[in-house]
Design an enzyme around this catalytic site. Structure first.
Site, PDB file in Angstrom:
ATOM      1  N   GLU A  45      53.210   9.978 -78.646  1.00 44.08           N
ATOM      2  CA  GLU A  45      51.880  10.213 -78.066  1.00 44.08           C
ATOM      3  C   GLU A  45      51.772   9.447 -76.763  1.00 44.08           C
ATOM      4  OE1 GLU A  45      49.106   8.465 -80.803  1.00 44.08           O
ATOM      5  OE2 GLU A  45      50.138   9.286 -82.557  1.00 44.08           O
ATOM      6  N   LYS A  93      50.467   6.819 -74.236  1.00 46.97           N
ATOM      7  CA  LYS A  93      49.771   5.544 -74.430  1.00 46.97           C
ATOM      8  C   LYS A  93      48.665   5.486 -73.388  1.00 46.97           C
ATOM      9  CE  LYS A  93      50.672   0.600 -74.987  1.00 46.97           C
ATOM     10  NZ  LYS A  93      49.415   0.188 -74.377  1.00 46.97           N
ATOM     11  N   ASP A  99      45.756   4.216 -71.130  1.00 45.82           N
ATOM     12  CA  ASP A  99      45.496   2.896 -70.561  1.00 45.82           C
ATOM     13  C   ASP A  99      43.991   2.679 -70.422  1.00 45.82           C
ATOM     14  OD1 ASP A  99      45.992   0.449 -69.552  1.00 45.82           O
ATOM     15  OD2 ASP A  99      46.731   1.138 -67.607  1.00 45.82           O
ATOM     16  N   TYR A 154      43.376   8.140 -82.046  1.00 44.58           N
ATOM     17  CA  TYR A 154      44.794   8.172 -82.411  1.00 44.58           C
ATOM     18  C   TYR A 154      45.135   7.333 -83.652  1.00 44.58           C
ATOM     19  CZ  TYR A 154      44.479   4.006 -79.473  1.00 44.58           C
ATOM     20  OH  TYR A 154      44.085   2.825 -78.925  1.00 44.58           O
ATOM     21  N   LYS A 157      57.108   1.726 -72.501  1.00 44.91           N
ATOM     22  CA  LYS A 157      56.283   1.618 -71.286  1.00 44.91           C
ATOM     23  C   LYS A 157      56.978   2.222 -70.074  1.00 44.91           C
ATOM     24  CE  LYS A 157      52.992  -1.648 -72.449  1.00 44.91           C
ATOM     25  NZ  LYS A 157      52.436  -2.628 -71.576  1.00 44.91           N
ATOM     26  N   CYS A 200      49.865 -17.735 -32.492  1.00 51.36           N
ATOM     27  CA  CYS A 200      49.291 -17.856 -33.834  1.00 51.36           C
ATOM     28  C   CYS A 200      47.845 -17.351 -33.835  1.00 51.36           C
ATOM     29  CB  CYS A 200      49.326 -19.324 -34.268  1.00 51.36           C
ATOM     30  SG  CYS A 200      48.441 -19.614 -35.802  1.00 51.36           S
ATOM     31  N   CYS A 235      45.406 -20.558 -34.524  1.00 47.66           N
ATOM     32  CA  CYS A 235      45.175 -21.684 -33.611  1.00 47.66           C
ATOM     33  C   CYS A 235      45.575 -21.373 -32.175  1.00 47.66           C
ATOM     34  CB  CYS A 235      45.899 -22.932 -34.093  1.00 47.66           C
ATOM     35  SG  CYS A 235      47.685 -22.843 -33.923  1.00 47.66           S
ATOM     36  N   CYS A 253      54.258 -20.360 -36.285  1.00 53.28           N
ATOM     37  CA  CYS A 253      53.312 -21.015 -35.397  1.00 53.28           C
ATOM     38  C   CYS A 253      53.856 -22.404 -35.079  1.00 53.28           C
ATOM     39  CB  CYS A 253      51.977 -21.124 -36.130  1.00 53.28           C
ATOM     40  SG  CYS A 253      50.859 -22.320 -35.430  1.00 53.28           S
ATOM     41  N   CYS A 275      47.035 -26.664 -36.445  1.00 54.88           N
ATOM     42  CA  CYS A 275      46.756 -25.299 -36.896  1.00 54.88           C
ATOM     43  C   CYS A 275      45.942 -25.336 -38.193  1.00 54.88           C
ATOM     44  CB  CYS A 275      48.051 -24.530 -37.108  1.00 54.88           C
ATOM     45  SG  CYS A 275      47.748 -22.869 -37.741  1.00 54.88           S
TER      46      CYS A 275
HETATM   47  S1  IVH Z   1      48.424   2.973 -82.002  1.00 57.89           S
HETATM   48  C1  IVH Z   1      48.637  -0.900 -84.856  1.00 57.89           C
HETATM   49  N1  IVH Z   1      48.435   4.865 -80.216  1.00 57.89           N
HETATM   50  O1  IVH Z   1      47.772   0.407 -76.904  1.00 57.89           O
HETATM   51  C2  IVH Z   1      48.501  -0.413 -83.485  1.00 57.89           C
HETATM   52  N2  IVH Z   1      47.701   2.715 -79.545  1.00 57.89           N
HETATM   53  O2  IVH Z   1      49.461  -1.960 -76.744  1.00 57.89           O
HETATM   54  C3  IVH Z   1      47.798   0.892 -83.420  1.00 57.89           C
HETATM   55  N3  IVH Z   1      46.980   2.603 -77.202  1.00 57.89           N
HETATM   56  O3  IVH Z   1      45.896  -1.603 -79.043  1.00 57.89           O
HETATM   57  C4  IVH Z   1      47.733   1.392 -82.033  1.00 57.89           C
HETATM   58  N4  IVH Z   1      47.313   4.712 -76.722  1.00 57.89           N
HETATM   59  O4  IVH Z   1      44.651   0.034 -77.439  1.00 57.89           O
HETATM   60  C5  IVH Z   1      48.178   3.576 -80.456  1.00 57.89           C
HETATM   61  N5  IVH Z   1      48.440   6.676 -78.771  1.00 57.89           N
HETATM   62  C6  IVH Z   1      48.189   5.395 -79.004  1.00 57.89           C
HETATM   63  C7  IVH Z   1      47.672   4.540 -78.004  1.00 57.89           C
HETATM   64  C8  IVH Z   1      47.453   3.202 -78.315  1.00 57.89           C
HETATM   65  C9  IVH Z   1      46.890   3.561 -76.250  1.00 57.89           C
HETATM   66  C10 IVH Z   1      46.615   1.194 -76.983  1.00 57.89           C
HETATM   67  C11 IVH Z   1      45.779   0.587 -78.072  1.00 57.89           C
HETATM   68  C12 IVH Z   1      46.637  -0.518 -78.622  1.00 57.89           C
HETATM   69  C13 IVH Z   1      47.477  -0.833 -77.446  1.00 57.89           C
HETATM   70  C14 IVH Z   1      48.749  -1.547 -77.852  1.00 57.89           C
END
Ligand code: IVH
Length: 816
Positions: A127, A129, A131, A239, A327, A432, A435, A456, A462
């Site tokens: 899935e 992640k 932000d 999620y 990441k 500079c 100064c 400088c 300065c």
């Molecule tokens: S699962 C037990 N799924 O990432 C942990 N987290 O770095 C359950 N996050 O605290 C988290 N997308 O805030 C999960 N598809 C995703 C996510 C996700 C973003 C965030 C979430 C988590 C943090 C961990």
């Protein structure tokens, strides 16, 4: 591949404890800034690195887990301004990976843990992640009753009223079949477009801008006034889940499908994968689509799909064994250079900075990027070689900016096709900007080439240098008077209250207070002129707080009247004396008096210009130079001339020069007679022992030595240091905090090393506290063998000494 741990003992428990405590404190502070202030000061990459290191230490010293300020907590303590909500099921975090190999290792680890046969299928979800910030939504009988932020993972903030204003979050679940108690977890985020609109509104209202969509989302959700949240179009993806009164489904995929039926938004880019290869392929696909998604994601989360297996796998400290966050690495973006500014550093360096049209790079809005130095702007490197194929950087240019782990992003390239017709080459100032003194690129006597950095020449007059030096002086690795912060130093310097470091130790309450009040008044006068709202005069309560803060500031100085010599030295901000050189010096001298006497002696024993000239000739290294000075120029080629760098010297008063070395000497001096004469002059001007004591020391070296001499030969520097020493005493340096696994060990290198020179190998070993020996005996701890190793390998076998390859050695060094 063996690690250092396989061969040497692990670092001492004491060293581990010290490092653990320091890391833990840094993490706790980063958590607080991120979660409570919505104002992170370190990048996610740096944060992850700190967390990993902490986990490594805890893996080796389990008794440290749970001690320290951060450890298992996954966020900061909830802020005081919201009511608290205790999470029935803790909200934890995820383990991170960056490399594909780590994903493979994750799958292998899961299979090993479950004892899952290779031939049997094992599905994972992948899935995006998101932000944003995580949020737990508690539904009872299908109705939203509470919404809570993660907080410290155990207790979050009650933001129910605000969550009700998020259009994506259903007040009532649709469909049927939801458990009576159903806590849905997911991420609140802002789209790029909405983020831009919010910042535009902030700017129009004269308010400060959010650094990135995540901070804006957090700032919008954590509002005491829900109508503000309502005015910000926050979104949500579900999620995960917390407390549920009955099982929702048997798999992660099944849960997400049911969430969707209940009208909870789920991310459409979720797939199931049979193996690591498919997971990595999905990661790459999402990575390629990332820029066009319209919202920030910072990686891909993999989860074991089968929930029964998830339960078997369980958790390790703060993260599930069944999930991994993969990441994304550094990110690049295109934007326009709107201006080029010059900042003056503490050593007078003129540092060019690109002012950029703000752009989101890897989840952070970037509006400044470093341009390093004059040559970098012009597209010319130190040796005249082109940078970016010689393309210069101009105001108006479209450029590629990159943000890696570091805080200041870089301008990597210029898109010439998009250069405006009227863009002019940037004219680097030769005076500079702070100064007005001349700014020059000094010729380096050792190389004969101009320095990359223009400086400088204003020195003490300065103001920019003065302020920067003081900021460096109070910084964490210097005197650690962080209470003064960067702003106070500027205010106090401008007001003339602090001119040099010693003044900090002579501060009294009244002048400090007067400077701060004067500053506030001049600020409000400025604002009146600009028509902006004026800051209110502090209330009585605020005034008392301010007085208390100033008293604390004065008191904090008292705690720094004694500190280790290395920190004292580093704080002085002498060019080329960084933390490691300061430590090297502190190891060799008990106090400043001894050091300053040593530097004075070194100054008297400096080499003359003819010796420096000889040392700067290309292809003549220090060994050849010294040998030439001993035996003179060999006019006859007494030995067969060999190509290559003839550093290998025959004994008995002769020297074998390679053809290129000979050519280099002749080209420099003219002819053989001139070479001999030049050598004779240089021989008279050799540096004395007092100089070589510093310069020949591998940890100090000639550049730092010259810098120390230059610094202390300026009477005002000498006076400033003595003034400081009348206020402060130095202590001998504290023993290094982390004794490495190599300390006191004996290492032998044999065979031909291919990845490093022998001197580098030796230097590295010694830096880690090992001794390097030329022969293998029972006392040897480790043999590092490259190709072609012979008798020493046999000796190692005879004495039962561990032997590793060069690669293994490098891996061990990287870990130490
Ligand atoms: S699962 C037990 N799924 O990432 C942990 N987290 O770095 C359950 N996050 O605290 C988290 N997308 O805030 C999960 N598809 C995703 C996510 C996700 C973003 C965030 C979430 C988590 C943090 C961990």
């Amino acid at each position: 591949m063996p690690t250092s741990d396989d061969i040497f003992a692990a670092p001492s428990p004491e060293a581990a404890r010290t490092e653990h405590a320091a890391l833990s404190a840094r993490i706790a502070e980063a958590d607080r800034l991120y979660h409570q202030e919505d104002a992170p000061e370190i990048s996610d990459g740096e944060y992850d690195a700190l967390r990993r290191r902490l986990e490594d230490i805890e893996a080796k010293f389990p008794e440290l887990a749970g001690t320290g300020e951060a450890s298992v907590s996954v966020g900061a303590k909830p802020s005081e301004k919201f009511a608290k909500v205790r999470h029935a099921v803790p909200m934890l975090s995820l383990g991170n990976a960056f490399a594909d190999a780590e994903v493979e290792e994750f799958v292998a680890r899961v299979r090993r843990f479950l004892n899952w046969p290779d031939a049997d299928p094992l599905a994972f979800t992948a899935e995006p992640k998101i932000d944003g910030l995580s949020l737990a939504l508690r539904y009872e009988n299908g109705r939203l009753v509470t919404a809570a932020t993660r907080g410290d993972g155990e207790t979050g903030e009650n933001v129910t009223a605000n969550a009700r204003e998020v259009g994506d979050i259903p007040q009532v679940l649709s469909g049927t079949g939801w458990p009576a108690v159903c806590e849905v977890r997911g991420e609140v985020y802002l789209s790029h477009a909405d983020f831009a609109a919010i910042n535009a509104r902030q700017e129009a209202a004269g308010k400060s801008l959010f650094a990135n969509p995540r901070n804006a989302a957090a700032g919008s959700l954590r509002q005491l006034d829900p109508s503000i949240t309502a005015s910000r179009p926050l979104k949500f993806f579900a999620y995960a889940w917390g407390e549920v009164s009955e099982e929702i489904a048997k798999t992660q995929t099944g849960v997400l499908e049911r969430f969707a039926l209940w009208n909870l938004p789920v991310n459409p880019l979720t797939v199931t994968c049979p193996d690591a290869a498919a997971m990595i392929a999905h990661y790459e696909k999402i990575g390629a689509e990332r820029a066009g998604l319209g919202y920030d994601i910072d990686g891909v989360v993999y989860k074991v799909d089968d929930l029964a297996l998830q339960r078997r796998l369980g958790f390790v400290s703060r993260s599930p064994r069944w999930a991994l966050a993969h990441k994304f690495a550094a990110q690049k973006a295109l934007t326009v250079v709107e201006g080029i500014e010059i900042n003056v550093g503490r050593t007078g360096s003129l540092n060019p900075l690109a002012k950029l049209r703000p752009v989101t790079v890897g989840g952070v809005v970037v509006s400044n990027a470093t341009l390093h130095n004059e040559g970098y702007v012009q597209g010319v490197g130190g040796d005249g070689e082109p940078i970016r194929d010689g393309r210069d950087i101009r105001v108006g240019d479209t450029v590629v900016v990159q943000r890696a782990g570091d805080v200041i992003p870089k301008v990597m390239d210029v898109v010439l096709e998009q250069r405006p017709a009227n863009a002019k080459p940037f004219v680097f100032p030769d005076h500079c900007p702070a100064c007005g003194s001349r700014a020059v690129r000094e010729i380096n006597p050792r190389t004969g080439k101009p320095d990359a950095v223009r400086r400088c020449t204003g020195g003490l007059i300065c103001p920019a240098q003065g302020v920067e030096r003081l900021k460096h002086f109070v910084s964490r690795n210097g005197f650690d008077l962080e209470g003064f912060g960067q702003t106070y130093i500027e205010v106090l310097f401008e007001a003339g209250v602090i001119k040099q470091p010693a003044d900090l130790f002579r501060l009294a309450f009244d002048p400090l207070k007067a400077a701060i009040v004067a500053r506030r008044e001049s600020l409000s006068a400025e604002r009146r002129v600009e028509g902006a709202p004026t800051p209110k005069k502090p209330t009585k309560k605020k005034g008392e707080d301010e007085d208390k803060a100033i008293k604390n500031l004065v008191a904090s100085v008292e705690e720094r009247r004694s500190l280790p010599l290395n920190r004292f030295l580093f704080a002085l901000g002498i060019p080329d004396i960084g933390e490691s050189t300061a430590k090297a010096l502190a190891k060799r001298f008990p106090d400043m008096d001894a050091l300053m006497a040593g530097v004075a002696a070194a100054a008297d024993a400096q080499a003359g210009p003819d010796w420096i000239e000889l040392s700067s000739i290309s292809r003549i290294g220090p060994t050849t130079r010294d040998r030439l000075l001993e035996v003179g120029y060999p006019r006859e080629t007494t030995d067969p001339v060999e190509a290559g760098e003839g550093e290998e010297l025959p004994p008995q008063g002769r020297i074998r020069l390679s053809a290129p070395q000979r050519a280099s000497l002749l080209a420099h001096y003219g002819d053989a007679d001139a070479v001999s004469a030049g050598l004779a002059r240089a021989s008279e001007q050799r540096p004395g022992d007092a100089y070589r004591h510093f310069a020949d020391d591998g940890e100090i070296g000639p550049v730092a030595t010259d810098s120390l001499i230059a610094f202390f030969s300026e009477p005002h520097n000498d006076e400033a240091v003595r003034a400081l020493l009348s206020e402060v005493t130095t202590e001998p340096m504290a023993a290094p905090a982390t004794a490495t696994a190599f300390a006191g060990k004996t290492v032998v290198f044999t065979g031909s090393l291919e990845k490093m020179t022998r001197s580098e190998a030796k230097a590295t070993a010694e830096r880690l506290g090992a001794k390097v020996s030329g022969s293998v005996s029972a006392k040897t701890d480790l043999v590092v063998a490259g190709p072609g190793a012979g008798s020493k390998l046999k000796d190692a076998e005879k004495h039962g000494v561990a032997v590793v390859s060069e690669e293994a050695w490098l891996a061990m060094v990287a870990e130490a």
